[in-house]
Design an enzyme around this catalytic site. Structure first.
Site, PDB file in Angstrom:
ATOM      1  N   GLY A   1       0.740  -1.216   0.147  1.00 13.60           N
ATOM      2  CA  GLY A   1       0.051   0.063  -0.034  1.00 13.60           C
ATOM      3  C   GLY A   1       0.701   1.259  -0.085  1.00 13.60           C
ATOM      4  O   GLY A   1       2.175   1.332   0.183  1.00 13.60           O
TER       5      GLY A   1
ATOM      6  N   ASN B   1       4.247  -0.024  10.137  1.00 15.90           N
ATOM      7  CA  ASN B   1       3.171  -0.941  10.511  1.00 15.90           C
ATOM      8  C   ASN B   1       3.600  -1.391  11.856  1.00 15.90           C
ATOM      9  O   ASN B   1       2.821  -1.801  12.521  1.00 15.90           O
ATOM     10  CB  ASN B   1       3.606  -2.314   9.601  1.00 15.90           C
ATOM     11  CG  ASN B   1       2.377  -2.189   8.436  1.00 15.90           C
ATOM     12  OD1 ASN B   1       2.495  -3.228   7.778  1.00 15.90           O
ATOM     13  ND2 ASN B   1       1.667  -1.040   8.282  1.00 15.90           N
TER      14      ASN B   1
ATOM     15  N   ASN C   1       1.719  -8.882   8.459  1.00 10.88           N
ATOM     16  CA  ASN C   1       0.582  -7.871   8.116  1.00 10.88           C
ATOM     17  C   ASN C   1       0.322  -7.934   6.550  1.00 10.88           C
ATOM     18  O   ASN C   1       1.121  -7.733   5.846  1.00 10.88           O
ATOM     19  CB  ASN C   1       0.400  -6.594   8.844  1.00 10.88           C
ATOM     20  CG  ASN C   1      -0.533  -5.863   8.260  1.00 10.88           C
ATOM     21  OD1 ASN C   1      -0.244  -4.715   7.504  1.00 10.88           O
ATOM     22  ND2 ASN C   1      -1.622  -5.914   8.390  1.00 10.88           N
TER      23      ASN C   1
ATOM     24  N   ARG D   1       2.756   9.640   4.681  1.00 13.83           N
ATOM     25  CA  ARG D   1       2.451   8.415   3.605  1.00 13.83           C
ATOM     26  C   ARG D   1       2.539   9.023   2.188  1.00 13.83           C
ATOM     27  O   ARG D   1       3.301   8.317   1.316  1.00 13.83           O
ATOM     28  CB  ARG D   1       1.191   7.877   3.900  1.00 13.83           C
ATOM     29  CG  ARG D   1       0.966   7.121   5.174  1.00 13.83           C
ATOM     30  CD  ARG D   1       1.642   5.540   4.577  1.00 13.83           C
ATOM     31  NE  ARG D   1       1.333   4.590   5.509  1.00 13.83           N
ATOM     32  CZ  ARG D   1       0.770   3.338   5.377  1.00 13.83           C
ATOM     33  NH1 ARG D   1       0.867   2.966   4.416  1.00 13.83           N
ATOM     34  NH2 ARG D   1       0.719   2.540   6.516  1.00 13.83           N
TER      35      ARG D   1
ATOM     36  N   HIS E   1      -8.007  -3.013   8.857  1.00 18.66           N
ATOM     37  CA  HIS E   1      -6.964  -3.849   8.397  1.00 18.66           C
ATOM     38  C   HIS E   1      -5.715  -3.603   9.326  1.00 18.66           C
ATOM     39  O   HIS E   1      -4.924  -4.518   9.224  1.00 18.66           O
ATOM     40  CB  HIS E   1      -6.900  -3.287   6.832  1.00 18.66           C
ATOM     41  CG  HIS E   1      -5.855  -4.185   6.227  1.00 18.66           C
ATOM     42  ND1 HIS E   1      -6.309  -5.316   5.928  1.00 18.66           N
ATOM     43  CD2 HIS E   1      -4.721  -4.189   5.418  1.00 18.66           C
ATOM     44  CE1 HIS E   1      -5.645  -6.114   5.246  1.00 18.66           C
ATOM     45  NE2 HIS E   1      -4.599  -5.226   5.020  1.00 18.66           N
ATOM     46  N   TRP E   2      -5.540  -2.814  10.084  1.00 17.09           N
ATOM     47  CA  TRP E   2      -4.403  -2.679  10.848  1.00 17.09           C
ATOM     48  C   TRP E   2      -4.728  -2.942  12.511  1.00 17.09           C
ATOM     49  O   TRP E   2      -4.670  -2.193  13.278  1.00 17.09           O
ATOM     50  CB  TRP E   2      -3.976  -1.108  10.863  1.00 17.09           C
ATOM     51  CG  TRP E   2      -3.441  -0.694   9.582  1.00 17.09           C
ATOM     52  CD1 TRP E   2      -2.853  -1.656   8.642  1.00 17.09           C
ATOM     53  CD2 TRP E   2      -3.353   0.645   8.852  1.00 17.09           C
ATOM     54  NE1 TRP E   2      -2.284  -0.823   7.488  1.00 17.09           N
ATOM     55  CE2 TRP E   2      -2.658   0.612   7.883  1.00 17.09           C
ATOM     56  CE3 TRP E   2      -3.693   1.761   9.416  1.00 17.09           C
ATOM     57  CZ2 TRP E   2      -2.559   1.607   6.814  1.00 17.09           C
ATOM     58  CZ3 TRP E   2      -3.565   2.974   8.722  1.00 17.09           C
ATOM     59  CH2 TRP E   2      -2.821   2.995   7.267  1.00 17.09           C
TER      60      TRP E   2
END
Length: 301
Positions: A49, A57, A114, A191, A275-276
């Site tokens: 991503g 992460n 992950n 990001r 998702h995290w």
């Protein structure tokens, strides 16, 4: 050859990205990773991503795990930290795990992966059954049963990869979490800077461009090889699957097939979590995963 960039002999460095950063020279270029703690070896594998890194992460949970394990957060090639690669990020990731373990002389480890890191960890564990003692995957292995493929979060990722704009990045980040307040300006900016790096973006397009997604679907449909989910019975490591109940990237029904086919497996689902899981349900994640990894007499050598 491994190079310790910041560590001062005789003391554990502060657990910042800079102080834990290490380098390992391999035949395929420099692998970078973060190292902290003492005890049995534990390797963290990050997801994919825009703007992802191993530190982003797992840096937030490193302190808790470093109290009990010698931790290594690997930075996969193709994501802007380790040297770039011309390979698709998935096979490059499996090779990077091999290179890290061989380069550091680690015969057997535990792995936490992950998303993409879960797929990489699964493949590595199947191919190297004696090298992985316990394996934890975070929304990263399985087969969607009830929902459409690709899921919402993957579609948003494809849109960003095809046409990277700040607004598309924000839309994708919001699909990753249950609580939209987690998508802060700081997160967006860090990001954005990495996701738009030309080499990193080129690597992302090998996975998430429309052409790459179409090629993957066509290859799966025409291949005589068994799909990845059909090989999960070969995963011999004790396995913990953790998932966010509200995951919009890999919906939670994806856990059903691996839950039934991996020989020695447990499943934990976190509520109010996307998702995290290691970020959005940090304390519960640490407690659950540490309990699994530390259970019983055996330890990784």
């Amino acid at each position: 050859m491994t190079v310790d960039l910041r560590h001062k002999p005789g003391s554990l460095p502060s657990l910042s990205a800079e102080s834990t950063l290490r380098e390992l020279q391999t035949e395929r270029g420099v692998l970078r990773y973060h190292e902290a703690g003492e005890g049995p070896p534990l390797v963290f594998l990050h997801g994919s991503g825009p703007g992802v890194t191993g530190w982003r992460n797992f840096g937030g949970v490193l302190e808790a795990f470093a109290e009990h394990f010698h931790c290594y957060i690997l930075e996969f090639p193709g994501f802007g930290v380790s040297d770039p690669t011309d390979l698709h990020p998935m096979p490059a990731g499996v090779q990077a795990v091999t290179d890290l373990l061989d380069g550091l002389g680690l015969e057997q480890v535990d792995i936490i992966g992950n998303s993409m890191g879960g797929f990489v960890g699964t493949q590595f564990s199947i191919e190297n059954p004696t090298r992985v003692r316990r394996f934890v995957t975070i929304g990263g292995v399985g087969l969607g049963i009830f929902g459409a493929f690709p899921a919402e979060g993957i579609n948003l990722l494809v849109e960003f990869t095809e046409d990277p704009t700040r607004e598309r990045l924000i839309q994708w980040l919001r699909s990753m979490v249950f609580d939209p307040k987690m998508v802060t300006e700081e997160l967006i900016e860090e990001r954005w800077a990495q996701a738009t790096d030309p080499q990193t973006l080129e690597s992302a397009r090998r996975m998430y461009s429309r052409a790459a997604m179409k090629a993957m679907i066509e290859a799966t449909a025409t291949s005589d090889a068994p799909p990845a989910w059909a090989t999960l019975h070969r995963l011999k490591a004790k396995t913990l699957i953790v998932w966010g109940r509200d995951d919009r990237v890999s919906p939670v029904d994806g856990a059903l097939v691996p839950m039934r086919t991996i020989p020695d497996v447990e499943l934990h689902i976190f509520p109010k979590c996307g998702h995290w899981a290691m970020i959005e349900q940090k304390e519960a994640f640490e407690s659950t995963v540490l309990s699994f990894l530390r259970r019983g007499e055996g330890t990784a050598s």
